[in-house]
Enzyme design. Structure first.
Site, PDB file in Angstrom:
ATOM      1  N   ARG A 256       0.832  -1.209   0.000  1.00 40.68           N
ATOM      2  CA  ARG A 256       0.000   0.000   0.000  1.00 40.68           C
ATOM      3  C   ARG A 256       0.866   1.259   0.000  1.00 40.68           C
ATOM      4  O   ARG A 256       0.366   2.350  -0.267  1.00 40.68           O
ATOM      5  CB  ARG A 256      -0.924   0.000   1.215  1.00 40.68           C
TER       6      ARG A 256
ATOM      7  N   LYS B  53      -1.844   9.729   4.595  1.00 44.38           N
ATOM      8  CA  LYS B  53      -1.969   8.896   5.797  1.00 44.38           C
ATOM      9  C   LYS B  53      -0.778   7.938   5.882  1.00 44.38           C
ATOM     10  O   LYS B  53      -0.079   7.729   4.880  1.00 44.38           O
ATOM     11  CB  LYS B  53      -3.298   8.133   5.784  1.00 44.38           C
TER      12      LYS B  53
ATOM     13  N   HIS C 274      -4.993  -2.879  13.302  1.00 45.31           N
ATOM     14  CA  HIS C 274      -6.352  -3.412  13.362  1.00 45.31           C
ATOM     15  C   HIS C 274      -6.471  -4.434  14.495  1.00 45.31           C
ATOM     16  O   HIS C 274      -7.553  -4.642  15.038  1.00 45.31           O
ATOM     17  CB  HIS C 274      -6.730  -4.097  12.039  1.00 45.31           C
TER      18      HIS C 274
ATOM     19  N   ASP D 124      -7.961   7.561  11.988  1.00 49.42           N
ATOM     20  CA  ASP D 124      -8.223   6.263  11.379  1.00 49.42           C
ATOM     21  C   ASP D 124      -9.400   5.645  12.131  1.00 49.42           C
ATOM     22  O   ASP D 124      -9.892   6.204  13.128  1.00 49.42           O
ATOM     23  CB  ASP D 124      -6.960   5.394  11.463  1.00 49.42           C
TER      24      ASP D 124
END
Length: 308
Positions: free
Chosen positions: A132, A162, A175, A247
Protein backbone atom coordinates in the site's frame (compact mmCIF):
# COMPACT_ATOMS: atom_id res chain seq x y z
CA UNK A 1 -17.94 10.04 10.87
CA UNK A 2 -20.04 6.87 11.04
CA UNK A 3 -19.65 4.08 8.53
CA UNK A 4 -22.39 2.94 6.20
CA UNK A 5 -22.38 -0.25 4.15
CA UNK A 6 -24.12 -0.79 0.84
CA UNK A 7 -24.71 -3.98 -1.10
CA UNK A 8 -25.88 -4.83 -4.60
CA UNK A 9 -29.56 -4.03 -4.07
CA UNK A 10 -29.69 -1.96 -0.87
CA UNK A 11 -30.32 1.67 -0.06
CA UNK A 12 -29.00 3.26 3.17
CA UNK A 13 -30.57 1.63 6.19
CA UNK A 14 -32.70 3.24 8.90
CA UNK A 15 -29.71 3.57 11.23
CA UNK A 16 -27.77 5.63 8.71
CA UNK A 17 -30.87 7.79 8.15
CA UNK A 18 -31.14 8.45 11.88
CA UNK A 19 -27.47 9.37 12.14
CA UNK A 20 -27.82 11.91 9.33
CA UNK A 21 -31.24 13.35 10.17
CA UNK A 22 -31.53 12.97 13.96
CA UNK A 23 -27.90 13.14 15.06
CA UNK A 24 -26.77 15.52 12.29
CA UNK A 25 -23.48 13.82 11.45
CA UNK A 26 -21.58 15.75 8.80
CA UNK A 27 -19.77 12.89 7.13
CA UNK A 28 -19.88 9.17 6.44
CA UNK A 29 -17.41 6.57 5.26
CA UNK A 30 -18.78 4.07 2.76
CA UNK A 31 -18.06 0.36 2.63
CA UNK A 32 -19.69 -2.03 0.25
CA UNK A 33 -19.81 -3.67 -3.13
CA UNK A 34 -22.12 -2.46 -5.88
CA UNK A 35 -21.98 -1.23 -9.46
CA UNK A 36 -21.67 2.45 -10.38
CA UNK A 37 -25.40 3.02 -10.80
CA UNK A 38 -26.36 1.56 -7.43
CA UNK A 39 -23.45 3.29 -5.70
CA UNK A 40 -24.53 6.66 -7.11
CA UNK A 41 -28.14 6.09 -6.02
CA UNK A 42 -26.94 5.15 -2.52
CA UNK A 43 -24.76 8.23 -2.13
CA UNK A 44 -27.43 10.49 -3.64
CA UNK A 45 -29.89 9.22 -1.05
CA UNK A 46 -27.46 10.13 1.72
CA UNK A 47 -27.18 13.67 0.33
CA UNK A 48 -30.97 13.90 -0.02
CA UNK A 49 -31.38 13.08 3.67
CA UNK A 50 -28.76 15.70 4.56
CA UNK A 51 -30.58 18.28 2.39
CA UNK A 52 -33.77 17.65 4.38
CA UNK A 53 -32.17 18.62 7.70
CA UNK A 54 -32.52 22.09 9.23
CA UNK A 55 -29.13 23.38 8.10
CA UNK A 56 -29.13 21.49 4.79
CA UNK A 57 -25.34 21.07 4.85
CA UNK A 58 -24.10 18.49 2.31
CA UNK A 59 -22.21 15.47 3.60
CA UNK A 60 -18.60 14.57 3.20
CA UNK A 61 -18.94 11.08 1.66
CA UNK A 62 -15.61 9.33 2.00
CA UNK A 63 -14.02 5.98 1.24
CA UNK A 64 -10.72 4.13 1.10
CA UNK A 65 -10.15 4.17 -2.65
CA UNK A 66 -6.41 3.63 -2.64
CA UNK A 67 -6.16 1.67 -5.90
CA UNK A 68 -9.21 2.92 -7.72
CA UNK A 69 -12.97 3.12 -7.41
CA UNK A 70 -12.91 -0.66 -7.95
CA UNK A 71 -12.37 -1.02 -4.20
CA UNK A 72 -16.08 -0.31 -3.75
CA UNK A 73 -17.52 0.02 -7.26
CA UNK A 74 -17.64 -3.30 -9.07
CA UNK A 75 -17.34 -1.79 -12.56
CA UNK A 76 -14.74 0.82 -11.65
CA UNK A 77 -11.18 0.89 -12.95
CA UNK A 78 -8.70 -1.38 -11.14
CA UNK A 79 -5.19 0.04 -10.70
CA UNK A 80 -2.02 -1.45 -9.20
CA UNK A 81 -1.24 -0.84 -5.55
CA UNK A 82 0.93 2.13 -4.65
CA UNK A 83 4.17 0.14 -4.48
CA UNK A 84 3.77 -0.92 -8.12
CA UNK A 85 3.08 2.68 -9.12
CA UNK A 86 6.15 3.76 -7.15
CA UNK A 87 8.22 1.20 -9.04
CA UNK A 88 7.61 3.11 -12.26
CA UNK A 89 9.54 6.07 -10.80
CA UNK A 90 7.19 8.27 -12.88
CA UNK A 91 5.23 10.85 -10.83
CA UNK A 92 3.11 11.60 -13.90
CA UNK A 93 1.84 8.03 -13.84
CA UNK A 94 0.85 8.39 -10.19
CA UNK A 95 -0.96 11.63 -10.95
CA UNK A 96 -2.82 10.09 -13.91
CA UNK A 97 -4.02 7.17 -11.77
CA UNK A 98 -5.31 9.61 -9.15
CA UNK A 99 -7.01 11.74 -11.81
CA UNK A 100 -8.94 8.80 -13.25
CA UNK A 101 -9.80 7.57 -9.76
CA UNK A 102 -11.07 11.05 -8.85
CA UNK A 103 -13.25 11.36 -11.96
CA UNK A 104 -14.83 7.93 -11.40
CA UNK A 105 -15.26 8.40 -7.65
CA UNK A 106 -16.90 11.80 -8.02
CA UNK A 107 -19.24 10.40 -10.67
CA UNK A 108 -20.75 7.99 -8.12
CA UNK A 109 -21.00 10.50 -5.28
CA UNK A 110 -17.74 10.39 -3.36
CA UNK A 111 -16.06 13.69 -2.51
CA UNK A 112 -13.28 12.55 -0.18
CA UNK A 113 -10.69 9.81 -0.66
CA UNK A 114 -8.49 8.42 2.10
CA UNK A 115 -5.46 8.24 -0.16
CA UNK A 116 -2.52 8.42 -0.82
CA UNK A 117 -0.48 6.60 1.79
CA UNK A 118 2.55 8.72 2.69
CA UNK A 119 4.02 5.94 4.82
CA UNK A 120 7.64 5.01 4.09
CA UNK A 121 7.65 1.22 4.29
CA UNK A 122 11.05 0.69 5.90
CA UNK A 123 10.05 -2.56 7.62
CA UNK A 124 9.78 -5.45 5.12
CA UNK A 125 7.79 -7.41 7.70
CA UNK A 126 5.12 -4.73 7.94
CA UNK A 127 1.81 -6.65 7.96
CA UNK A 128 -0.57 -3.76 7.29
CA UNK A 129 1.17 -1.23 5.01
CA UNK A 130 3.43 -3.19 2.65
CA UNK A 131 2.40 -2.77 -1.00
CA UNK A 132 0.00 0.00 0.00
CA UNK A 133 3.10 2.22 0.33
CA UNK A 134 4.98 3.73 -2.62
CA UNK A 135 8.12 2.11 -1.22
CA UNK A 136 10.97 2.35 1.25
CA UNK A 137 12.74 5.40 -0.21
CA UNK A 138 11.69 8.69 1.41
CA UNK A 139 12.24 10.90 -1.64
CA UNK A 140 10.27 8.56 -3.89
CA UNK A 141 7.37 8.38 -1.45
CA UNK A 142 7.35 12.19 -1.20
CA UNK A 143 7.30 12.67 -4.98
CA UNK A 144 4.57 10.12 -5.59
CA UNK A 145 2.47 11.39 -2.68
CA UNK A 146 2.52 14.93 -4.07
CA UNK A 147 1.68 13.67 -7.57
CA UNK A 148 -1.38 11.81 -6.35
CA UNK A 149 -2.55 14.71 -4.21
CA UNK A 150 -2.50 16.85 -7.35
CA UNK A 151 -4.33 14.19 -9.34
CA UNK A 152 -7.11 13.95 -6.76
CA UNK A 153 -7.51 17.57 -5.76
CA UNK A 154 -7.18 19.11 -9.23
CA UNK A 155 -10.13 16.92 -10.18
CA UNK A 156 -12.40 17.80 -7.29
CA UNK A 157 -11.76 14.99 -4.80
CA UNK A 158 -10.37 15.69 -1.33
CA UNK A 159 -7.10 13.83 -0.81
CA UNK A 160 -5.72 12.47 2.45
CA UNK A 161 -2.10 11.80 3.35
CA UNK A 162 -1.97 8.90 5.80
CA UNK A 163 -1.06 7.55 8.37
CA UNK A 164 0.58 10.42 10.28
CA UNK A 165 3.35 10.52 11.40
CA UNK A 166 4.17 7.25 9.65
CA UNK A 167 3.03 3.62 9.85
CA UNK A 168 5.78 2.18 7.67
CA UNK A 169 8.15 0.82 10.32
CA UNK A 170 5.65 -1.22 12.33
CA UNK A 171 5.70 -5.00 12.57
CA UNK A 172 2.20 -5.17 14.06
CA UNK A 173 -1.20 -4.55 12.49
CA UNK A 174 -3.06 -1.75 14.32
CA UNK A 175 -6.35 -3.41 13.36
CA UNK A 176 -5.36 -6.14 15.80
CA UNK A 177 -3.39 -4.34 18.52
CA UNK A 178 -1.38 -1.30 19.54
CA UNK A 179 1.97 -0.89 17.79
CA UNK A 180 4.91 1.28 18.83
CA UNK A 181 7.98 2.47 16.96
CA UNK A 182 11.20 3.03 18.88
CA UNK A 183 13.37 4.94 16.41
CA UNK A 184 14.81 8.31 17.47
CA UNK A 185 13.67 11.80 16.52
CA UNK A 186 16.37 12.08 13.83
CA UNK A 187 14.96 9.01 12.05
CA UNK A 188 11.45 10.41 12.32
CA UNK A 189 12.55 13.76 10.87
CA UNK A 190 14.70 12.37 8.08
CA UNK A 191 12.80 9.24 7.01
CA UNK A 192 9.12 9.35 7.95
CA UNK A 193 8.04 13.00 8.14
CA UNK A 194 9.28 14.34 4.76
CA UNK A 195 6.40 12.85 2.71
CA UNK A 196 3.93 14.53 5.06
CA UNK A 197 5.84 17.80 4.85
CA UNK A 198 5.72 17.52 1.06
CA UNK A 199 1.99 16.80 1.23
CA UNK A 200 1.38 19.89 3.36
CA UNK A 201 3.47 22.02 1.00
CA UNK A 202 1.34 20.67 -1.88
CA UNK A 203 -1.83 21.81 -0.09
CA UNK A 204 -3.24 18.44 0.92
CA UNK A 205 -6.81 18.78 2.19
CA UNK A 206 -6.59 16.28 5.03
CA UNK A 207 -4.25 14.06 7.00
CA UNK A 208 -5.23 10.80 8.71
CA UNK A 209 -3.71 9.75 12.02
CA UNK A 210 -1.91 6.51 12.85
CA UNK A 211 -2.89 4.32 15.79
CA UNK A 212 0.81 3.96 16.57
CA UNK A 213 2.88 5.10 19.55
CA UNK A 214 5.78 7.23 18.33
CA UNK A 215 8.25 6.96 21.21
CA UNK A 216 10.31 9.93 20.01
CA UNK A 217 7.30 12.26 20.48
CA UNK A 218 4.93 10.63 22.98
CA UNK A 219 5.83 7.24 24.49
CA UNK A 220 2.47 6.92 26.26
CA UNK A 221 -0.26 7.55 23.70
CA UNK A 222 -0.76 6.58 20.05
CA UNK A 223 -0.61 9.47 17.59
CA UNK A 224 -4.41 9.50 17.21
CA UNK A 225 -4.84 10.36 20.89
CA UNK A 226 -1.69 12.42 21.44
CA UNK A 227 -1.80 16.21 21.70
CA UNK A 228 1.98 16.22 21.40
CA UNK A 229 1.68 14.59 17.98
CA UNK A 230 -1.45 16.17 16.50
CA UNK A 231 -1.28 19.68 17.94
CA UNK A 232 2.37 20.01 18.88
CA UNK A 233 3.98 18.33 15.87
CA UNK A 234 1.41 18.44 13.05
CA UNK A 235 -0.33 21.76 13.71
CA UNK A 236 2.33 23.91 15.36
CA UNK A 237 5.68 22.57 14.14
CA UNK A 238 4.62 21.51 10.64
CA UNK A 239 1.99 24.19 10.08
CA UNK A 240 -0.84 21.97 8.81
CA UNK A 241 -4.20 23.79 8.82
CA UNK A 242 -6.37 21.28 6.96
CA UNK A 243 -8.63 18.53 8.30
CA UNK A 244 -7.21 15.99 10.75
CA UNK A 245 -9.26 12.79 10.60
CA UNK A 246 -8.64 9.73 12.75
CA UNK A 247 -8.22 6.26 11.38
CA UNK A 248 -11.02 3.87 12.30
CA UNK A 249 -11.62 4.06 16.04
CA UNK A 250 -13.08 0.54 16.12
CA UNK A 251 -9.63 -0.95 15.48
CA UNK A 252 -8.28 -2.90 18.44
CA UNK A 253 -5.34 -0.53 18.85
CA UNK A 254 -7.83 2.07 20.15
CA UNK A 255 -11.13 0.43 21.09
CA UNK A 256 -9.60 -2.40 23.10
CA UNK A 257 -7.52 -0.04 25.25
CA UNK A 258 -9.69 3.08 25.69
CA UNK A 259 -13.18 2.31 24.40
CA UNK A 260 -15.00 4.20 21.66
CA UNK A 261 -16.39 7.04 23.74
CA UNK A 262 -13.36 7.99 25.80
CA UNK A 263 -11.04 7.60 22.82
CA UNK A 264 -13.21 9.97 20.77
CA UNK A 265 -12.93 12.67 23.44
CA UNK A 266 -9.18 12.14 23.70
CA UNK A 267 -8.76 12.37 19.92
CA UNK A 268 -10.66 15.67 19.68
CA UNK A 269 -8.74 17.11 22.64
CA UNK A 270 -5.52 15.99 20.97
CA UNK A 271 -6.37 18.01 17.85
CA UNK A 272 -8.40 15.75 15.56
CA UNK A 273 -11.33 17.33 13.71
CA UNK A 274 -13.25 14.21 12.68
CA UNK A 275 -13.57 10.92 14.56
CA UNK A 276 -14.11 7.92 12.31
CA UNK A 277 -16.61 5.61 14.01
CA UNK A 278 -16.69 2.63 11.67
CA UNK A 279 -17.89 0.04 14.15
CA UNK A 280 -21.45 -1.08 14.90
CA UNK A 281 -24.39 1.28 15.26
CA UNK A 282 -24.05 0.92 19.03
CA UNK A 283 -20.38 1.86 18.75
CA UNK A 284 -21.30 4.90 16.65
CA UNK A 285 -23.90 6.11 19.15
CA UNK A 286 -21.42 5.62 21.98
CA UNK A 287 -18.99 7.87 20.12
CA UNK A 288 -21.61 10.52 19.39
CA UNK A 289 -23.02 10.56 22.92
CA UNK A 290 -19.57 10.74 24.50
CA UNK A 291 -18.67 13.79 22.42
CA UNK A 292 -22.06 15.41 23.04
CA UNK A 293 -21.88 14.99 26.81
CA UNK A 294 -18.22 16.06 26.88
CA UNK A 295 -19.22 19.32 25.20
CA UNK A 296 -22.13 19.82 27.61
CA UNK A 297 -19.93 19.13 30.64
CA UNK A 298 -17.09 21.37 29.53
CA UNK A 299 -14.62 18.52 28.97
CA UNK A 300 -14.71 19.72 25.36
CA UNK A 301 -15.27 23.43 24.69
CA UNK A 302 -16.46 25.33 21.64
CA UNK A 303 -13.41 27.59 21.94
CA UNK A 304 -11.12 24.58 21.97
CA UNK A 305 -12.86 23.10 18.94
CA UNK A 306 -12.63 26.39 17.05
CA UNK A 307 -8.88 26.46 17.72
CA UNK A 308 -8.52 23.34 15.59
Amino acid sequence: MPSTRYKQTSIPDEYTCKLVQDYHVGSVIDYGNADAERTAKYNNQLQKWAAETRLKIPLFISADLEYGSIQLVTDGTDFPRQMAIGATRVPGAAEQVAKINAIESKAVGFNWNFSPLADVNTNPSNPVIGVRSFGEKTDLVSQMTVAQIKGYQHNGLLATAKHFPGHGDTSFDSHLGLAAVTYDRKTLDEIHLPPFKAAIAAGVDSIMTAHVIINAIDPKLPATLSKKVLTGLLRKQMGFNGIIVTDSMSMNAIDKHWGAGQAAIMAINAGADIVMASGSYKHQLETYNALYHALKSGELTEKGLMNH
